[in-house]
Write a protein that holds these residues in place. Sequence first.
Motif, mmCIF file in Angstrom:
data_model
loop_
_atom_site.group_PDB
_atom_site.id
_atom_site.type_symbol
_atom_site.label_atom_id
_atom_site.label_comp_id
_atom_site.label_asym_id
_atom_site.label_seq_id
_atom_site.Cartn_x
_atom_site.Cartn_y
_atom_site.Cartn_z
ATOM 1 N N LEU A 225 0.816 -1.211 0.000
ATOM 2 C CA LEU A 225 0.000 0.000 0.000
ATOM 3 C C LEU A 225 0.848 1.259 0.000
ATOM 4 O O LEU A 225 0.464 2.286 -0.561
ATOM 5 C CB LEU A 225 -0.932 0.001 1.221
ATOM 6 C CG LEU A 225 -2.101 -0.989 1.192
ATOM 7 C CD1 LEU A 225 -2.796 -1.033 2.551
ATOM 8 C CD2 LEU A 225 -3.103 -0.613 0.111
ATOM 9 N N ALA A 226 2.021 1.181 0.632
ATOM 10 C CA ALA A 226 2.910 2.339 0.681
ATOM 11 C C ALA A 226 3.578 2.617 -0.658
ATOM 12 O O ALA A 226 4.094 3.723 -0.876
ATOM 13 C CB ALA A 226 3.975 2.129 1.753
ATOM 14 N N MET A 227 3.560 1.635 -1.572
ATOM 15 C CA MET A 227 4.201 1.811 -2.875
ATOM 16 C C MET A 227 3.234 2.400 -3.898
ATOM 17 O O MET A 227 3.405 3.510 -4.375
ATOM 18 C CB MET A 227 4.753 0.472 -3.363
ATOM 19 C CG MET A 227 5.885 -0.074 -2.505
ATOM 20 S SD MET A 227 6.328 -1.772 -2.942
ATOM 21 C CE MET A 227 6.917 -1.545 -4.618
ATOM 22 N N ASP A 228 2.184 1.641 -4.202
ATOM 23 C CA ASP A 228 1.250 2.088 -5.239
ATOM 24 C C ASP A 228 0.023 1.193 -5.198
ATOM 25 O O ASP A 228 0.134 -0.011 -4.943
ATOM 26 C CB ASP A 228 1.919 2.015 -6.614
ATOM 27 C CG ASP A 228 1.023 2.532 -7.729
ATOM 28 O OD1 ASP A 228 0.415 1.704 -8.416
ATOM 29 O OD2 ASP A 228 0.920 3.766 -7.871
ATOM 30 N N GLU A 229 -1.150 1.777 -5.473
ATOM 31 C CA GLU A 229 -2.379 0.988 -5.444
ATOM 32 C C GLU A 229 -2.363 -0.092 -6.512
ATOM 33 O O GLU A 229 -2.815 -1.218 -6.286
ATOM 34 C CB GLU A 229 -3.598 1.898 -5.625
ATOM 35 C CG GLU A 229 -3.977 2.671 -4.385
ATOM 36 C CD GLU A 229 -5.355 3.304 -4.505
ATOM 37 O OE1 GLU A 229 -6.086 2.963 -5.454
ATOM 38 O OE2 GLU A 229 -5.686 4.145 -3.653
ATOM 39 N N GLY A 230 -1.857 0.239 -7.712
ATOM 40 C CA GLY A 230 -1.823 -0.742 -8.795
ATOM 41 C C GLY A 230 -0.972 -1.947 -8.446
ATOM 42 O O GLY A 230 -1.349 -3.092 -8.711
ATOM 43 N N ILE A 231 0.180 -1.702 -7.837
ATOM 44 C CA ILE A 231 1.058 -2.804 -7.420
ATOM 45 C C ILE A 231 0.375 -3.652 -6.354
ATOM 46 O O ILE A 231 0.435 -4.879 -6.384
ATOM 47 C CB ILE A 231 2.396 -2.243 -6.895
ATOM 48 C CG1 ILE A 231 3.160 -1.556 -8.018
ATOM 49 C CG2 ILE A 231 3.243 -3.352 -6.271
ATOM 50 C CD1 ILE A 231 4.418 -0.847 -7.568
ATOM 51 N N ALA A 232 -0.283 -2.979 -5.395
ATOM 52 C CA ALA A 232 -0.966 -3.703 -4.328
ATOM 53 C C ALA A 232 -2.080 -4.585 -4.877
ATOM 54 O O ALA A 232 -2.224 -5.752 -4.479
ATOM 55 C CB ALA A 232 -1.532 -2.710 -3.311
ATOM 56 N N SER A 238 -6.454 -6.709 -1.041
ATOM 57 C CA SER A 238 -7.765 -6.069 -1.086
ATOM 58 C C SER A 238 -7.601 -4.631 -0.572
ATOM 59 O O SER A 238 -7.696 -4.375 0.628
ATOM 60 C CB SER A 238 -8.769 -6.838 -0.228
ATOM 61 O OG SER A 238 -10.027 -6.212 -0.255
ATOM 62 N N VAL A 239 -7.330 -3.716 -1.497
ATOM 63 C CA VAL A 239 -6.889 -2.367 -1.128
ATOM 64 C C VAL A 239 -7.912 -1.659 -0.255
ATOM 65 O O VAL A 239 -7.584 -1.121 0.807
ATOM 66 C CB VAL A 239 -6.583 -1.532 -2.398
ATOM 67 C CG1 VAL A 239 -6.323 -0.085 -2.031
ATOM 68 C CG2 VAL A 239 -5.389 -2.118 -3.121
ATOM 69 N N GLY A 240 -9.159 -1.641 -0.676
ATOM 70 C CA GLY A 240 -10.183 -0.916 0.073
ATOM 71 C C GLY A 240 -10.382 -1.462 1.474
ATOM 72 O O GLY A 240 -10.382 -0.717 2.454
ATOM 73 N N ARG A 241 -10.509 -2.796 1.569
ATOM 74 C CA ARG A 241 -10.745 -3.409 2.878
ATOM 75 C C ARG A 241 -9.554 -3.237 3.808
ATOM 76 O O ARG A 241 -9.699 -2.825 4.964
ATOM 77 C CB ARG A 241 -11.048 -4.896 2.697
ATOM 78 C CG ARG A 241 -11.439 -5.617 3.986
ATOM 79 C CD ARG A 241 -11.371 -7.105 3.830
ATOM 80 N NE ARG A 241 -9.989 -7.546 3.601
ATOM 81 C CZ ARG A 241 -9.659 -8.802 3.272
ATOM 82 N NH1 ARG A 241 -10.593 -9.716 3.095
ATOM 83 N NH2 ARG A 241 -8.390 -9.124 3.102
#
Length: 335
Positions: A225-232, A238-241
């Motif tokens: 998450l600290a890098m980039d949303e696309g990578i995550a 699960s970025v949002g959760r």
Amino acid sequence: MISSTKIQKQAVVLAILSILIAATIAAGMSIGSGALSLDRLLSTLMGHGTVKENLVLFSIRLPRIAVTLLAGMALALSGSILQGITRNDLADPGVVGINAGAGVAISAFFLYFPLDPETFAYVLPLVAFGGALVTAAFIYLFSYSKATGLQPVKLVLVGAGFALALSGLMIVLISSADHRKVDFIAKWLAGNIWGADWPFVWSLMPWVAILLPYTLYKSNALNLLAMDEGIAIGAGVSVGRDRLLLLGTAVALAAAAVSVTGGIAFVGLMAPHIAKAIIGRRHQYYVPLAVLMGGWLLLFADTVGRNLVDPSGIPAGIMVALIGGPYFLYLLLKK
């Protein structure tokens, strides 16, 4: 090989920080009004102190030391999470307005609701968490865009705006209140460690004991998450959760801490940065260092502040701000 080196370096730094904390605790137990010499301190710890020595050590100094240490750890952990999920190195529960939200809830509860002395210490963190959670939700909504996602710079600006607005609301709340209760709120705003009793230690300890292992468990998700949303997303996060769960964790830690220590800022900003500078930005390595660093920073600030000026000393919040304010400006200019 790199991981082995990192682990060894982490172990060395953890040992150094543990020694610093132990030395500061020893100093905090010894100095102050009714100072205890080393031999009397050891004798009292072993159960051979006088009534006065037992009172000073076990009823006044030790609970204050424990509360300060736990609160510093909680604030540092909260700041580490916020900096990770927002990708903003200036994020801190005090800077982005979470502490102010907790402060408004505490002020309203203390000024206008009946207080039960037996449950007050345990209810207060929950009240602070409610206020901080509502504030964090609004800050998140105003900082988020469907097109670009969470905007880190905007989050700090929105958080600072909410902090100012909530500080004004707090002044409105206390303007018509009883002057004795206003004194308490004024001390809270200054970051005066007021919850210096064993019930506050027991009420704060579970928050740190439960949420620290959870954060370490989520270290890999935080790294992504600290890098980039696309990578995550590509790595299966699960970025949002996960972001909402970690945001709730950060809010809970900050709210629990400030509910018993008052408005402490900058600990959650400085401790993660110092830890990152020592060992790098991977959360599984720097978070344990940041936690101990935050505990030591607040403990050191309170120990120095309460013995610097007689009789009541300087609040820990002011001592931390004297260090953290210039550090925040340095980071702002650097970024």
